[in-house]
Every structure is written in structure tokens, then in C-alpha cells.
Design an enzyme around this catalytic site. Structure first.
Site, PDB file in Angstrom:
ATOM      1  CG  ASP A 130      -4.216  -1.677  38.357  1.00 12.77           C
ATOM      2  OD1 ASP A 130      -5.355  -1.520  37.899  1.00 12.77           O
ATOM      3  OD2 ASP A 130      -3.737  -0.996  39.291  1.00 12.77           O
ATOM      4  CG  ASP A 166      -1.244  -0.135  43.066  1.00 12.49           C
ATOM      5  OD1 ASP A 166      -2.103  -0.404  42.202  1.00 12.49           O
ATOM      6  OD2 ASP A 166      -1.234   0.930  43.704  1.00 12.49           O
ATOM      7  CG  ASP A 171      -4.653  -4.544  41.198  1.00 14.25           C
ATOM      8  OD1 ASP A 171      -5.578  -4.572  40.363  1.00 14.25           O
ATOM      9  OD2 ASP A 171      -3.973  -3.529  41.424  1.00 14.25           O
TER      10      ASP A 171
END
Length: 642
Positions: A341, A535, A539
Site C-alpha cells: 500500500d 497499515d 488494507d
């Protein structure tokens, strides 16, 4: 040493001393006893050796008998009991008075057991010392005085006081004071962290300088310190394929070698006697069978393999990397695709408003509308708009907030319809927008259906992100990918700066799962594992879908940390490569121990069956191999230079 280890060491020393004394007593003394009363010297000698055997081996005999009663016969205690009692019986039948081998086998076995117990205890203490972050109390101010209370009893929203030298007991936000925090127990790094009013802090850190007042945001059971301790304590319950293999191997191997030893004791003498007409020579073949049993004991495998994983998880914890089980450590070692990410993972997630373009309103007015519309969101971009606005948010001015997941927000501000979001939101609403060529996240604003301009927001790349990508390549990762909901220009800029292999932008949470599915589908079977690093709350689904999920733990969301298999306690992407390297080191140690233990035992079993190996070589094949394997396993604790 523990009380149990001291007791065992006392028995080992007592037995060794008595055995030495018995070796020094001349045979003539026992012979003299026989001359006085027939059999007296022989009985006295046997009694002394049996006493020595009882001192060193009574617990093994008791465990073997307990296993027989519980129908769990074939374990190492049974093997040692049969082999040593058999050696005593053989000496009695041969009237050799040589009981030394039986006692020596049990003595050295117990030395190996003590060494294994000490090694495991030491690695556990290392981890306990490292994770000595559980707070004993929390300070709550009552009637002008500080009262120490159990952290479990502190409710969310309570203001606690943390004085210099004390641990922060519960996650929260600093309301008053400033200080420096020692985060070494959580992150493995000695670099202090400065905090002041408004900063979020996590439990387990040590307050170094100033007095802090902290408003708790979680209950103690949900705080970082509790979750870390739970992860470490329960890591051993999730076993790897290697551990399952060893467990199954031992269940099959032990009865096989017992029956093989029985066959070795019975079949050759019968063949010699009935088939060849030779003397049966029972003593020789029974001795070989007993030697075979001692050699065959699977202690080295059964002990060293779980210890290797335990030490690997402990070493990772020392470096601020929490691995939730040895199965995940094994998977991590096979990782060759890492998917990231962007926000909060490769970048700091600290957004700042860089510019406002094509605004049909006063710039401050446009920013005010955007900040108010985003006032209900905790997304970093929303927070940056509110910071840039710089005034108290009056929520009474905002109505009918409707969030479009991954696209933006619709709201009514002061009776005016406001839309704040990305290109897709504008397209969905049929509003003609002006594209922006600036690098960064572009937030378009529309008022009453008319385009009002856009705000350029930039994120800061983490200091170690580029180095982390290079380290991953050096660790054997062949492909790095970034998934983000940001615009193509912002994503491409970050990708280019970091040297990523592939990037996908403007993705919704569901799109990220789909991309990971595609990457998994295109991965050739047996070519390695895919790790996803994130995080945020959005996600969590991707972390769960990847072969292995890695979460940023310091300021990552609870949902991400719960869904992940590995948690990085200081949010440093450089730790990903370190996690992969230490997992590979641990797996090398595991395979070394498997090959070494099986190889040496296999060779010694053949030598024992042929009569080349005696009981002393059997002791090395059992205890010596176990000690060497345990020493090798302890190496997994040392990860500083990885």
C-alpha cells in the site's frame, strides 16, 4: 537457572561423583566381601550401581512407566529406559559387573536434557526481558493526589499521568506536557521519540524526561502492549509444516526403531541357531539391539526444530518484528513478491496542502467548504484539509454527510451541496472538472453541482523507503508492486522515485483485493509467496488474502494489525527485508538440524546393527547430536547483523 534446572544439575553432579568413586574402588574390595559371605561383594556392588542409576534415572523410568500406562509407549523415555535397564540385565546375565555403560547412557542423556532445558529457558528469558513491557500500574489523579490502579480497571477516556521512568500503560493521546519516549522494547531501535500535546502514544514505551497527561483511547486489553504480549505468547501454537513433519515423523519413527531393535535382538540369533547350526550368541545381539535403541532416540529433532522456530520468533521480536507463528515465519522465508500500500506504508501519511488551482471562489472559502465536508472522516487527506483550514470545525454547519468509498464525500454545508473527492467522484456526478498535472493527490471540489476548483495535497516518502526496496531485491524478492487509491500522477511519481517494478493507481479497497488475486493467479505454482504490506483499515481484506500479510504496527489500524501475520512495530519498511532475511536464516538452521540429525543417526544405526558402534558411540549419536542441534538452533536468536 530455574529451581528445576538446579535440582537436575544437583542429581547430575551427585551421580557423576558416585560413578567416579565406584570406578576408583578396587575390585579386590568387592571380591573380599564375596570371600566373607558368598555373593556379598557382588550384591553390594550391584546395589551401589543401582543407587547411582536411581539418582540419575528415576524420573525417566517414571515417565516411561506413565507412558506405558497411558498407552503412549513409544517415546524417548521408553527408549532410554529399555536400553539402560537392558544393559543392566545383560551385565547381570554375563556376570560381568560392568554397569558403567547403563549409568553413563542415562547420565549423558540427562546432561543433554539439562542443556536443552537451559537453552530453551535462556531463549524464553531473552524474549521475556525484551518484552518486559507489561505495566504494573496506571497513575490516576484523584482528589489532587496520584493513585496507582490496575491498568485493567482504567476506562476509555480517563486521563492518566505518566512520570519520568514509568511505562505508558495504555494507548492514548497526550493532553498535557512534552517528553521523550524510549521505544526500544517495541521497535528494537534506541532512537528516542519526541511527543507533545495532541500526539498519539502507545503503551509499552518508557517516558524518559517530562511528566505526561494522557487521555486513554483504548482499554488495557485492547492496547498495543497487551496485543504484543498475546502475539508473542501464542506464536508457538501456530506450527509450521516442518514442525508438523517432525511430529508425524517421530510418531512413526519411534515404534519402527523399537520393532527393528527387537528384530535385531531375536532374528539373527535364531537364524544362527536354527538355520546355520551356530551358537546363538544372544548376548552380542541383545547388546547391539540396546545400542541401536540408544542411537535411535529422536531427541535432536523433536527438541531442536521447535526451538529453532521459537528462537527465530524471539530474535524477530528483539528487532521489533512480531511474527504470529512459526508457520508464518516459514512462509515469509519463501516470499519473492512484495505488494505495498502507499499511504502510511511507503509514505509517511502526513499530507500537506501544497496548492489550490482553478478556484472560482476565494481560496480560503474553497478550503473551508472542503474541510467542513470532510469533518467526519479520519482519513489522512481529510485531516490535512482540516489542518490547512486551521480553525475550529463547527459540525453544526454540516448535514447529510454521505461517503463514497474510495472516491470522496458528499455533504451539505450551510445549506449548500458540496462534493469533495477524486476524478471518479466528479465523473459519477456528471461534473466537468479540470485535470491537474501536478504530482500529488488531487481533491476536486464542486458546489451546488458546479466545479469550484481543486486542491493539491502531497505526501512525504518515508526516509528508508527507497533503501527498503533495494534491500528487498538483495534479499531475493524478484518483484515489488504498489497499490494505491491515489491519482496516477502521484502514484507514478512515488513509484519512479523508489524504483518499484509495478504500480496500480486509483484503486478502491475491493480493487486492491482483485489485483492481489490477479498477481497470485499469475504466479507460477511453487515459485514463492506473495506478501502484502499495509497499515489502514481498508488494507485488512488484502492482508488476509495475501500469502502473508505484513502490517505497520506503530500507528497502523487495529483491523490491519489483527488481519496481518507479521507486525512491524516501528512502521519502518526497511524491516520487511530484515524479516525475510531472519526467516531465511531460521529455515536454514531448521534444515541443517534435520539433515544433520537424521544423517548422523542413520549412519550410527547402521554401524550399531553391524556391531561396529558400541554404547559410547550411541551416547554421541543421541546426546551429542542433540546438544549440537540445540546450539545451532540458538543462533536464530541473533539477528542484529542481518
Amino acid at each position: 537457572m530455574t529451581k528445576r534446572q538446579r535440582r537436575m544439575m544437583g542429581r547430575i553432579l551427585a551421580s557423576s561423583l558416585l560413578l567416579l568413586v565406584l570406578q576408583l574402588i578396587p575390585e579386590s574390595i568387592f571380591d573380599a566381601g564375596d570371600s566373607l559371605v558368598p555373593g556379598l561383594g557382588w550384591a553390594l556392588q550391584l546395589a551401589l550401581y543401582l543407587a547411582d542409576y536411581g539418582i540419575i534415572g528415576y524420573d525417566i523410568l517414571r515417565k516411561a512407566w506413565k507412558g506405558i500406562r497411558n498407552h503412549q509407549v513409544f517415546d524417548e523415555c521408553f527408549l532410554m529406559a529399555v536400553a539402560t535397564v537392558g544393559a543392566f540385565a545383560l551385565a547381570l546375565l554375563q556376570r560381568s559387573s560392568d554397569y558403567t555403560e547403563a549409568i553413563a547412557v542415562m547420565l549423558f542423556y540427562q546432561v543433554g536434557e539439562w542443556f536443552q532445558s537451559y537453552a530453551v529457558g535462556k531463549s524464553r528469558r531473552n524474549i521475556s526481558d525484551l518484552m518486559d513491557i507489561r505495566p504494573d500500574y496506571a497513575n490516576v489523579e484523584r482528589d489532587g493526589a496520584l493513585e496507582q490502579v490496575d491498568p485493567d480497571t482504567v476506562a476509555v477516556g480517563t486521563v492518566i499521568v505518566v512520570q519520568p521512568g514509568e511505562k505508558i500503560p495504555i494507548d492514548g493521546t497526550v493532553t498535557d506536557g512534552s517528553s521523550t519516549l524510549n521505544t526500544a522494547a517495541l521497535t528494537g531501535e534506541s532512537l528516542p521519540r519526541e511527543v507533545a500535546a495532541g500526539d498519539a502514544v502507545i503503551s509499552g514505551c518508557i517516558n524518559m524526561t517530562g511528566v505526561l497527561k494522557i487521555q486513554t483511547t483504548k482499554e488495557f486489553g485492547e492496547s498495543t502492549v497487551s496485543k504484543i504480549l498475546d502475539l508473542v505468547e501464542n506464536a508457538s501454537s501456530r506450527k509450521s509444516k516442518s514442525e508438523h513433519f517432525i511430529s508425524k515423523f517421530a510418531r512413526v519413527y519411534t515404534p519402527v526403531v523399537c520393532y527393528a531393535a527387537l528384530a535385531l535382538a531375536v532374528v539373527p540369533p535364531l537364524v544362527r541357531m536354527l538355520g546355520l547350526g551356530l551358537p546363538a550368541d544372544w548376548g552380542t545381539w541383545v547388546y547391539r539391539a540396546l545400542t541401536f535403541l540408544v542411537i535411535s532416540c529422536p531427541c535432536a529433532l523433536v527438541i531442536s526444530i521447535p526451538l529453532s522456530f521459537f528462537a527465530g520468533i524471539g530474535g524477530a521480536s528483539k528487532a521489533g518484528i512480531l511474527i504470529k507463528g512459526s508457520n508464518y515465519l516459514e512462509t515469509l522465508a519463501q516470499t519473492n513478491i512484495v505488494v505495498f500500500d502507499k499511504t502510511g506504508t511507503l509514505t509517511q501519511g502526513v499530507f500537506e496542502v501544497d496548492a489550490i488551482h482553478h478556484s472560482s471562489l476565494d481560496r480560503a472559502r474553497l478550503l473551508e467548504y472542503a474541510a467542513l465536508a470532510e469533518s467526519a472522516s479520519s482519513h489522512p487527506i481529510s485531516k490535512s484539509l482540516q489542518r490547512a483550514y486551521g480553525k475550529e470545525i463547527d459540525r453544526s454547519r454540516v448535514e447529510k454527510i454521505r461517503e463514497r468509498s474510495g472516491n470522496g464525500v458528499l455533504a451539505t454545508v450551510d445549506g449548500v451541496d458540496v462534493a469533495v473527492g477524486n476524478d471518479r467522484l466528479m465523473a459519477d456526478l456528471g461534473i466537468a472538472y479540470i485535470p491537474c498535472r501536478s504530482a500529488g493527490t488531487i481533491v476536486h471540489v464542486a458546489i451546488d453541482g458546479a466545479y469550484a476548483g481543486h486542491i493539491v495535497i502531497s505526501d512525504i516518502i518515508k526516509p528508508h523507503s527507497r533503501q527498503a526496496i533495494q534491500a528487498l531485491k538483495a534479499a531475493g524478492v524478484r518483484k515489488t508492486v504498489m497499490l494505491t487509491g491515489d491519482s496516477a500522477s502521484a502514484a507514478n511519481q512515488v513509484s519512479s522515485e523508489l524504483g518499484l517494478d509495478q504500480v496500480y493507481s486509483q484503486l478502491l479497497p475491493a480493487d486492491k483485493v482483485e489485483k492481489v488475486e490477479q498477481l497470485l493467479a499469475h504466479k507460477a505454482p511453487g515459485t514463492g509467496k506473495l506478501a502484502f504490506v499495509g497499515d489502514g483499515i481498508n488494507d485488512a481484506p488484502v492482508l488476509g488474502r495475501a500469502d502473508i500479510g505484513i502490517a505497520m504496527g506503530a500507528m497502523g489500524s487495529d483491523a490491519a494489525i489483527e488481519a496481518a501475520d507479521v507486525v512491524l512495530m516501528d512502521d519502518d519498511p526497511l524491516k520487511i527485508a530484515k524479516a525475510i532475511k531472519l526467516s531465511k536464516k531460521c529455515m536454514r538452521i531448521v534444515y541443517q538440524n534435520i539433515v544433520f540429525a537424521i544423517g548422523v543417526k542413520g549412519l550410527c544405526l547402521v554401524l550399531g546393527a553391524l556391531g561396529i558402534a558400541n554404547m559410547w558411540l550411541a551416547i554421541f549419536a543421541d546426546v551429542g547430536v542433540m546438544i549440537l542441534a540445540v546450539l545451532n538452533a540458538i543462533r536464530a536468536l541473533f539477528v542484529r547483523k542481518l
